[in-house]
Design a protein around this motif. Structure first.
Motif, mmCIF file in Angstrom:
data_model
loop_
_atom_site.group_PDB
_atom_site.id
_atom_site.type_symbol
_atom_site.label_atom_id
_atom_site.label_comp_id
_atom_site.label_asym_id
_atom_site.label_seq_id
_atom_site.Cartn_x
_atom_site.Cartn_y
_atom_site.Cartn_z
ATOM 1 N N ALA A 144 40.202 41.558 28.041
ATOM 2 C CA ALA A 144 38.863 41.633 27.461
ATOM 3 C C ALA A 144 38.880 41.298 25.978
ATOM 4 O O ALA A 144 38.005 40.585 25.464
ATOM 5 C CB ALA A 144 38.280 43.027 27.674
ATOM 6 N N LEU A 145 39.889 41.794 25.269
ATOM 7 C CA LEU A 145 39.989 41.502 23.838
ATOM 8 C C LEU A 145 40.233 40.017 23.597
ATOM 9 O O LEU A 145 39.696 39.433 22.659
ATOM 10 C CB LEU A 145 41.108 42.334 23.217
ATOM 11 N N GLU A 146 41.036 39.403 24.439
ATOM 12 C CA GLU A 146 41.305 37.980 24.271
ATOM 13 C C GLU A 146 40.060 37.139 24.556
ATOM 14 O O GLU A 146 39.815 36.134 23.894
ATOM 15 C CB GLU A 146 42.465 37.564 25.175
ATOM 16 N N LEU A 147 39.241 37.585 25.524
ATOM 17 C CA LEU A 147 37.989 36.887 25.779
ATOM 18 C C LEU A 147 37.040 37.007 24.593
ATOM 19 O O LEU A 147 36.339 36.062 24.224
ATOM 20 C CB LEU A 147 37.313 37.454 27.033
ATOM 21 N N THR A 148 37.009 38.187 23.985
ATOM 22 C CA THR A 148 36.082 38.433 22.883
ATOM 23 C C THR A 148 36.530 37.730 21.601
ATOM 24 O O THR A 148 35.720 37.155 20.884
ATOM 25 C CB THR A 148 35.955 39.946 22.630
ATOM 26 N N THR A 149 37.836 37.798 21.320
ATOM 27 C CA THR A 149 38.340 37.196 20.081
ATOM 28 C C THR A 149 38.623 35.713 20.217
ATOM 29 O O THR A 149 38.770 35.016 19.220
ATOM 30 C CB THR A 149 39.636 37.887 19.639
ATOM 31 N N GLN A 150 38.737 35.228 21.481
ATOM 32 C CA GLN A 150 39.117 33.838 21.736
ATOM 33 C C GLN A 150 40.494 33.529 21.160
ATOM 34 O O GLN A 150 40.780 32.402 20.752
ATOM 35 C CB GLN A 150 38.081 32.872 21.144
ATOM 36 N N GLN A 151 41.356 34.554 21.113
ATOM 37 C CA GLN A 151 42.707 34.366 20.607
ATOM 38 C C GLN A 151 43.683 35.146 21.482
ATOM 39 O O GLN A 151 43.326 36.165 22.061
ATOM 40 C CB GLN A 151 42.823 34.881 19.161
ATOM 41 N N LYS A 152 44.912 34.639 21.558
ATOM 42 C CA LYS A 152 45.954 35.299 22.325
ATOM 43 C C LYS A 152 46.478 36.498 21.563
ATOM 44 O O LYS A 152 46.783 36.413 20.374
ATOM 45 C CB LYS A 152 47.109 34.317 22.598
ATOM 46 N N MET A 153 46.578 37.628 22.250
ATOM 47 C CA MET A 153 47.066 38.832 21.605
ATOM 48 C C MET A 153 48.562 38.974 21.814
ATOM 49 O O MET A 153 49.098 38.523 22.827
ATOM 50 C CB MET A 153 46.348 40.066 22.163
ATOM 51 N N PRO A 154 49.255 39.594 20.877
ATOM 52 C CA PRO A 154 50.711 39.762 21.019
ATOM 53 C C PRO A 154 51.046 40.677 22.183
ATOM 54 O O PRO A 154 50.265 41.568 22.536
ATOM 55 C CB PRO A 154 51.124 40.382 19.675
ATOM 56 N N GLU A 155 52.204 40.475 22.776
ATOM 57 C CA GLU A 155 52.638 41.316 23.881
ATOM 58 C C GLU A 155 52.746 42.770 23.426
ATOM 59 O O GLU A 155 53.237 43.059 22.334
ATOM 60 C CB GLU A 155 53.999 40.837 24.404
ATOM 61 N N GLY A 156 52.270 43.669 24.275
ATOM 62 C CA GLY A 156 52.361 45.096 23.980
ATOM 63 C C GLY A 156 51.235 45.650 23.145
ATOM 64 O O GLY A 156 51.185 46.858 22.880
ATOM 65 N N ALA A 157 50.303 44.777 22.703
ATOM 66 C CA ALA A 157 49.214 45.247 21.839
ATOM 67 C C ALA A 157 48.329 46.264 22.550
ATOM 68 O O ALA A 157 47.753 47.148 21.918
ATOM 69 C CB ALA A 157 48.378 44.068 21.362
ATOM 70 N N ASP A 158 48.228 46.126 23.877
ATOM 71 C CA ASP A 158 47.370 47.039 24.624
ATOM 72 C C ASP A 158 47.977 48.423 24.782
ATOM 73 O O ASP A 158 47.287 49.367 25.202
ATOM 74 C CB ASP A 158 47.052 46.447 26.003
ATOM 75 N N GLU A 159 49.255 48.589 24.451
ATOM 76 C CA GLU A 159 49.913 49.879 24.650
ATOM 77 C C GLU A 159 49.327 50.976 23.770
ATOM 78 O O GLU A 159 49.448 52.161 24.087
ATOM 79 C CB GLU A 159 51.419 49.749 24.372
ATOM 80 N N GLN A 160 48.688 50.604 22.667
ATOM 81 C CA GLN A 160 48.134 51.626 21.785
ATOM 82 C C GLN A 160 46.962 52.363 22.432
ATOM 83 O O GLN A 160 46.527 53.393 21.951
ATOM 84 C CB GLN A 160 47.695 51.007 20.457
ATOM 85 N N PHE A 161 46.463 51.846 23.538
ATOM 86 C CA PHE A 161 45.342 52.486 24.215
ATOM 87 C C PHE A 161 45.774 53.617 25.146
ATOM 88 O O PHE A 161 44.931 54.344 25.664
ATOM 89 C CB PHE A 161 44.556 51.459 25.039
ATOM 90 N N ILE A 162 47.079 53.755 25.398
ATOM 91 C CA ILE A 162 47.537 54.680 26.438
ATOM 92 C C ILE A 162 47.122 56.117 26.150
ATOM 93 O O ILE A 162 46.705 56.843 27.053
ATOM 94 C CB ILE A 162 49.061 54.562 26.638
ATOM 95 N N GLY A 163 47.213 56.546 24.881
ATOM 96 C CA GLY A 163 46.849 57.923 24.568
ATOM 97 C C GLY A 163 45.416 58.239 24.924
ATOM 98 O O GLY A 163 45.129 59.233 25.600
ATOM 99 N N GLY A 164 44.479 57.385 24.486
ATOM 100 C CA GLY A 164 43.075 57.608 24.814
ATOM 101 C C GLY A 164 42.799 57.455 26.279
ATOM 102 O O GLY A 164 42.026 58.223 26.865
ATOM 103 N N LEU A 165 43.453 56.475 26.910
ATOM 104 C CA LEU A 165 43.241 56.258 28.336
ATOM 105 C C LEU A 165 43.690 57.463 29.151
ATOM 106 O O LEU A 165 43.035 57.842 30.122
ATOM 107 C CB LEU A 165 43.991 55.000 28.780
#
Length: 447
Positions: free
Chosen positions: A124-145
């Motif tokens: 979703a972030l890549e669709l919104t930013t139109q840019q490739k995100m670095p590997e592992g960037a989504d891991e910061q969401f684990i606590g809230g998730l």
């Protein structure tokens, strides 16, 4: 209630300003609580069951795990085959698997297995930013998730709220990252549909939702301490909405017709204390008790019976409310504010505010009296609670609009442009009414 109310007859954005980290901080709560469907990087498909090792999803769960969890309705001896595949209705933070179980008596039953994951956040972030995100960037969401997913598990494990239309629940387990995979097994709601985010609910649909909120609010009167302690107000929401100014500015910069209205409300976006006042404390300042709130009552968490079997058009009959990840105690008016602001055009919302909300209060008062409960709430308090909470949702609206136009764009550019124009008008109307409510309810806040 449903029969007593009269029915009423964009460009794709990209992020160019802040770093990935800042953008993800702004989006965190929204992506954790929002369910929109069709945001995923790859499909998952499991072949037919041949032994207990058949994979269900990508997180280590198997057919044997399912059979063990569902021991009351199935066993290895009674299962003939199992097939599963990923649904189109995946959200930002869930993998949702449809499991079809064929029994030895030739009957087939279908279930949903919902598991937490961060893959779709990254997509979703890549669709919104139109840019490739670095590997592992989504891991910061684990606590809230983890917090949100386990909150939904807690909800399904609590006592059933009388009259509330939910999927039938079979089993759930808390998520302990790296140790136990979180999972919820529930009924598949075959054939139900959602209203798309760029359309508007009608008054009869609002009334159908109101009949469900009536059950939720009636249950909240005299609610046990266990519910209050388990589902406290999530301050994560405050942290996010008080930091969404830059994304709203980006949307305004791409739509100049919003500039004048934004100049009048911009100061409200930068005050965290104001959001605390509006979202967490406004009803308390009016002397209103806490009520149970769904917390994300909008298009894709409302499932409708279709107008006819196989149709993708929603009828006026609500089938179920799903995704209780943000359930919490708060304002009696919060779910109405969220639903009317996000899911209705300005004309429909204003009609509902004038006509449906007073009608709803009378229904709640009657239902409380019939149930032998004391409703410590007046009509004036209810309407003021709505106006105060609405201000925050009106400010929140363009934030969500900008995201949705990116992650669920129309295939045709002309259609996308028309949708955006309609949503701009909704934002303008919401800002206008938020300003009026601020002047009436909080004259001490200097605009």
């Amino acid at each position: 209630m449903e029969s007593n109310v009269v029915a009423l007859n964009t460009e794709v954005c990209q992020w160019k300003k802040n770093s990935y980290q800042e953008f993800m901080r702004f989006l965190q709560f929204q992506l954790l609580s929002l369910n929109i469907g069709n945001i995923r990087e790859h499909e998952f498909f499991s072949k037919k069951f041949c032994d207990g090792g058949l994979a269900i999803g990508r997180h280590g769960l198997t057919a044997q795990w399912l059979i063990d969890c569902m021991g009351q309705v199935m066993s290895t001896d009674t299962v003939k085959s199992i097939t599963c595949h990923q649904l189109d209705s995946d959200g930002f933070v869930s993998q949702i698997i449809r499991v079809a179980v064929e029994f030895t008596n030739n009957q087939t039953k279908k279930y949903i297995v919902k598991m937490p994951e961060t893959t779709n956040i990254k997509a979703a972030l890549e669709l919104t930013t139109q840019q490739k995100m670095p590997e592992g960037a989504d891991e910061q969401f684990i606590g809230g998730l983890t917090m949100f997913f386990n909150r939904e598990v807690d909800f399904y494990q609590m006592e059933r709220i009388p009259g509330l239309r939910l999927p039938q629940y079979y089993h759930s387990q808390q998520w302990d990252n790296g140790k136990v995979t979180g999972a919820i097994i529930m009924q598949e709601l075959t054939g139900m549909v959602s209203v798309p985010y760029y359309e508007s609910l009608n008054i009869q649909q609002i009334s159908s939702i109101g009949s469900q909120l009536l059950n939720l609010h009636l249950f909240s009167i005299g609610m046990s301490d266990e519910w209050k302690e388990k589902f406290t107000f999530p301050m994560e929401f405050i942290d996010t909405v008080s930091n969404m100014t830059d994304i709203v500015k980006l949307y305004v910069s791409r739509n100049p017709e919003l500039e004048e209205g934004f100049s009048r409300v911009e100061k409200m976006y930068t005050s965290r204390a104001l959001f605390v006042r509006l979202l967490r404390d406004s009803h308390k300042a009016l002397g209103i008790d806490d009520y149970l709130c769904h917390g994300d009552l909008w298009f894709y968490n409302l499932l409708w019976h279709p107008v006819q079997p196989g149709s993708e058009s929603a009828s006026d009959h609500l089938g179920a409310i799903i995704d209780w990840q943000n359930v919490h105690t708060g304002s009696v008016a919060e779910d109405f504010c969220h639903m009317l602001t996000f899911c209705c055009d300005t004309e429909t919302r204003r009609f509902a505010e004038r006509n449906f909300l007073p009608f709803y209060f009378k229904q709640l008062k009657t239902a409380a009296k019939r149930a032998g409960k004391h409703l410590n709430l007046t009509l004036l308090q209810f309407l003021r609670a709505y106006r105060r909470n609405f201000i925050a949702h009106a400010l929140h609206l363009p934030f969500i609009v900008s995201i949705m136009l990116c992650v669920k764009p129309a295939q045709d550019e002309t259609v996308q442009r028309i949708r955006n124009k309609q949503l701009i008008q909704k934002v303008i109307g919401a800002w206008e009414d938020a300003l009026e409510a601020m002047n009436d309810e909080y004259p001490d806040f200097a605009l």
